[in-house]
Write an enzyme that holds these catalytic residues in place. Structure first.
Site, PDB file in Angstrom:
ATOM      1  N   ASP A   7      -1.609   6.684   6.278  1.00  0.00           N
ATOM      2  CA  ASP A   7      -2.709   5.797   5.887  1.00  0.00           C
ATOM      3  C   ASP A   7      -2.936   4.824   7.041  1.00  0.00           C
ATOM      4  O   ASP A   7      -2.092   3.975   7.314  1.00  0.00           O
ATOM      5  CB  ASP A   7      -2.309   5.051   4.598  1.00  0.00           C
ATOM      6  CG  ASP A   7      -3.307   3.976   4.180  1.00  0.00           C
ATOM      7  OD1 ASP A   7      -4.296   3.754   4.889  1.00  0.00           O
ATOM      8  OD2 ASP A   7      -3.067   3.342   3.128  1.00  0.00           O
ATOM      9  N   TRP A  49       0.834  -1.213   0.000  1.00  0.00           N
ATOM     10  CA  TRP A  49       0.000   0.000   0.000  1.00  0.00           C
ATOM     11  C   TRP A  49       0.861   1.253   0.000  1.00  0.00           C
ATOM     12  O   TRP A  49       0.512   2.251  -0.641  1.00  0.00           O
ATOM     13  CB  TRP A  49      -0.985  -0.015   1.167  1.00  0.00           C
ATOM     14  CG  TRP A  49      -1.974  -1.140   1.057  1.00  0.00           C
ATOM     15  CD1 TRP A  49      -2.116  -2.186   1.918  1.00  0.00           C
ATOM     16  CD2 TRP A  49      -2.942  -1.352   0.015  1.00  0.00           C
ATOM     17  NE1 TRP A  49      -3.109  -3.029   1.471  1.00  0.00           N
ATOM     18  CE2 TRP A  49      -3.636  -2.537   0.314  1.00  0.00           C
ATOM     19  CE3 TRP A  49      -3.290  -0.652  -1.131  1.00  0.00           C
ATOM     20  CZ2 TRP A  49      -4.655  -3.048  -0.492  1.00  0.00           C
ATOM     21  CZ3 TRP A  49      -4.301  -1.151  -1.952  1.00  0.00           C
ATOM     22  CH2 TRP A  49      -4.969  -2.335  -1.623  1.00  0.00           C
ATOM     23  N   LYS A  63     -11.827  -1.924   6.475  1.00  0.00           N
ATOM     24  CA  LYS A  63     -11.001  -2.835   7.234  1.00  0.00           C
ATOM     25  C   LYS A  63     -11.539  -2.940   8.662  1.00  0.00           C
ATOM     26  O   LYS A  63     -11.903  -4.000   9.113  1.00  0.00           O
ATOM     27  CB  LYS A  63      -9.537  -2.373   7.252  1.00  0.00           C
ATOM     28  CG  LYS A  63      -8.943  -2.113   5.874  1.00  0.00           C
ATOM     29  CD  LYS A  63      -8.862  -3.360   5.027  1.00  0.00           C
ATOM     30  CE  LYS A  63      -8.735  -3.100   3.534  1.00  0.00           C
ATOM     31  NZ  LYS A  63      -7.515  -2.487   3.094  1.00  0.00           N
TER      32      LYS A  63
HETATM   33  C1  LIG Z   1      -7.056  -1.924   1.878  1.00  0.00           C
HETATM   34  C2  LIG Z   1      -6.058  -0.848   2.014  1.00  0.00           C
HETATM   35  C3  LIG Z   1      -5.979   0.201   1.080  1.00  0.00           C
HETATM   36  C4  LIG Z   1      -6.872   0.279  -0.132  1.00  0.00           C
HETATM   37  O1  LIG Z   1      -8.145   0.614   0.229  1.00  0.00           O
HETATM   38  P1  LIG Z   1      -9.277   0.912  -0.867  1.00  0.00           P
HETATM   39  O2  LIG Z   1     -10.342   1.528  -0.046  1.00  0.00           O
HETATM   40  O3  LIG Z   1      -9.644  -0.407  -1.475  1.00  0.00           O
HETATM   41  O4  LIG Z   1      -8.699   1.838  -1.872  1.00  0.00           O
HETATM   42  C5  LIG Z   1      -5.046   1.186   1.290  1.00  0.00           C
HETATM   43  N1  LIG Z   1      -4.222   1.160   2.346  1.00  0.00           N
HETATM   44  C6  LIG Z   1      -4.262   0.164   3.255  1.00  0.00           C
HETATM   45  C7  LIG Z   1      -3.338   0.186   4.419  1.00  0.00           C
HETATM   46  C8  LIG Z   1      -5.181  -0.867   3.105  1.00  0.00           C
HETATM   47  O5  LIG Z   1      -5.222  -1.868   4.020  1.00  0.00           O
END
Ligand SMILES: *Cc1c(COP(=O)(O)O)cnc(C)c1O
Length: 359
Positions: free
Chosen positions: A170, A100, A194
């Site tokens: 993030d 990511w 998540k």
């Molecule tokens: C799942 C995830 C993403 C991507 O998320 P989307 O909403 O599908 O774009 C980005 N960063 C992390 C840390 C993730 O676990």
């Protein structure tokens, strides 16, 4: 019967929340329709989004000089929004700790000079690099991290020394799993699927002075944080359903006692699994112990056929989605807020039994 769902995302939601949503489904609070059918400009929805914002502010202790935006496009859309809104000098520092972070880094390169200042790629992202004294370019607009690495199961337990630069994080897979000090960040954002709610919503918490008209030329109106902030996340039709469910999850978290209580509970759950892995002769964790995530726990047997057998047998026994990410193999148990302690205890019992039969 509901299974124990160890999916990395979309992931398990609290059963109480699903039940409440089911009750509200046909007739939300007597208004004669569901949340999916009402105008996003209605008084009813205005209450839903304002209450959700108030509750997440309270849960995370978000200071008044930060905006909370409910946006679409998932976390991945913010990979572009971050450089578009923040790259005044067209330069940013990225710490690469997994897929990511790599994706965010690649996206930033489309808009300016993204500099890799640390990486754990040398050991398949099984640790968090030392970030106490990084060579961050003086004129970098921000330092970027992925705080909990969903795929590899690592987590920053100490934030990087950004040397005065803005920190952008993030937090998708550790969102609301424990208290954080929001003032240490310029931007904190996470896709909610998540640890919070249904897919398709990303919540961005952004310090007010970083929300300006001074964005990269060509930035789409929708990706300009100022557009969204000026319109209280209602510039266009938002993901009303996800905002509503997130609101219910915020209430659930408050009823549970808030994020300090969730942290204790998450630590307890993670310890059950890591303690088992540390004494097992068959299974082993893949992450350097001091960098382990409380949310995503990858493990292997060291034998691919045995891994496959474990995934198949665990599924048959009611433990879903234990297969590791397609890029790394092995197994991964995601044990987010809504996974009950009992789910982890039962998983460990199952693993011990598997070990007895296959060790
Ligand atoms: C799942 C995830 C993403 C991507 O998320 P989307 O909403 O599908 O774009 C980005 N960063 C992390 C840390 C993730 O676990």
């Amino acid at each position: 019967m509901r299974v124990y769902n160890f999916s990395a995302g979309p992931a398990v939601l609290p059963e109480e929340v699903l039940k409440e949503a089911a009750e509200d489904m046909l007739n939300y609070k007597g208004c004669g329709m569901s949340v999916m059918e009402m105008s996003h400009r209605s008084k009813m929805f205005d209450d839903i989004i304002k209450t959700a914002e108030k509750d997440i502010r309270e849960l995370m202790n978000i200071p008044d000089n930060y905006k909370v935006l409910f946006l679409q496009g998932g976390a991945s859309q913010q990979f572009a929004a971050v450089p578009m809104n923040l790259m005044k000098n067209k330069k940013a520092a990225y710490i690469i700790t997994g897929q990511w972070a790599k994706k965010a880094f690649a996206e930033a390169k489309l808009y300016g000079e993204a500099v890799e200042v640390a990486s754990s790629a040398d050991k398949t992202f099984s640790y968090i690099p030392d970030c106490s004294d990084l060579a961050i370019p003086e004129d970098a607009d921000y330092v970027y991290i992925c705080e909990n690495n969903t795929i590899y199961g690592t987590k920053y337990h100490t934030l990087p020394n950004t040397k005065g630069h803005i920190l952008v994080s993030d937090v998708s897979s550790c969102f609301l799993s424990e208290p954080i000090d929001v003032t240490k960040y310029g931007v904190v954002y996470g896709g909610v699927q998540k640890n919070v709610g249904p897919a398709g919503l990303v919540i961005s918490i952004i310090r007010e002075d970083l929300i300006t008209d001074d964005v990269l030329p060509g930035t789409p109106t929708m990706l300009k944080w100022k557009t969204q902030a000026d319109n209280d996340s209602l510039y266009n039709t938002p993901n009303c359903w996800s905002i509503y469910i997130c609101g219910l999850v915020f209430k659930w978290l408050k009823n549970m006692g808030g994020l300090s209580v969730m942290k204790e509970r998450n630590e307890k759950k993670a310890k059950i699994l890591y303690d088992f892995l540390d004494q097992s002769k068959l299974f082993k964790g893949t992450v350097r112990p001091e960098d382990r995530s409380m949310m995503n726990v990858p493990f292997v047997t060291g034998n691919e056929d045995l891994d496959k057998k474990f995934v198949a047998e665990s599924k048959a026994a009611g433990f879903e989605n234990l297969k590791g990410h397609r890029t790394v193999g092995g197994m991964r148990a995601s044990i987010y807020n809504a996974m009950p302690i009992e789910g982890v205890e039962k998983l460990v019992e199952f693993m011990a039994d598997f070990e007895k039969k296959n060790g």
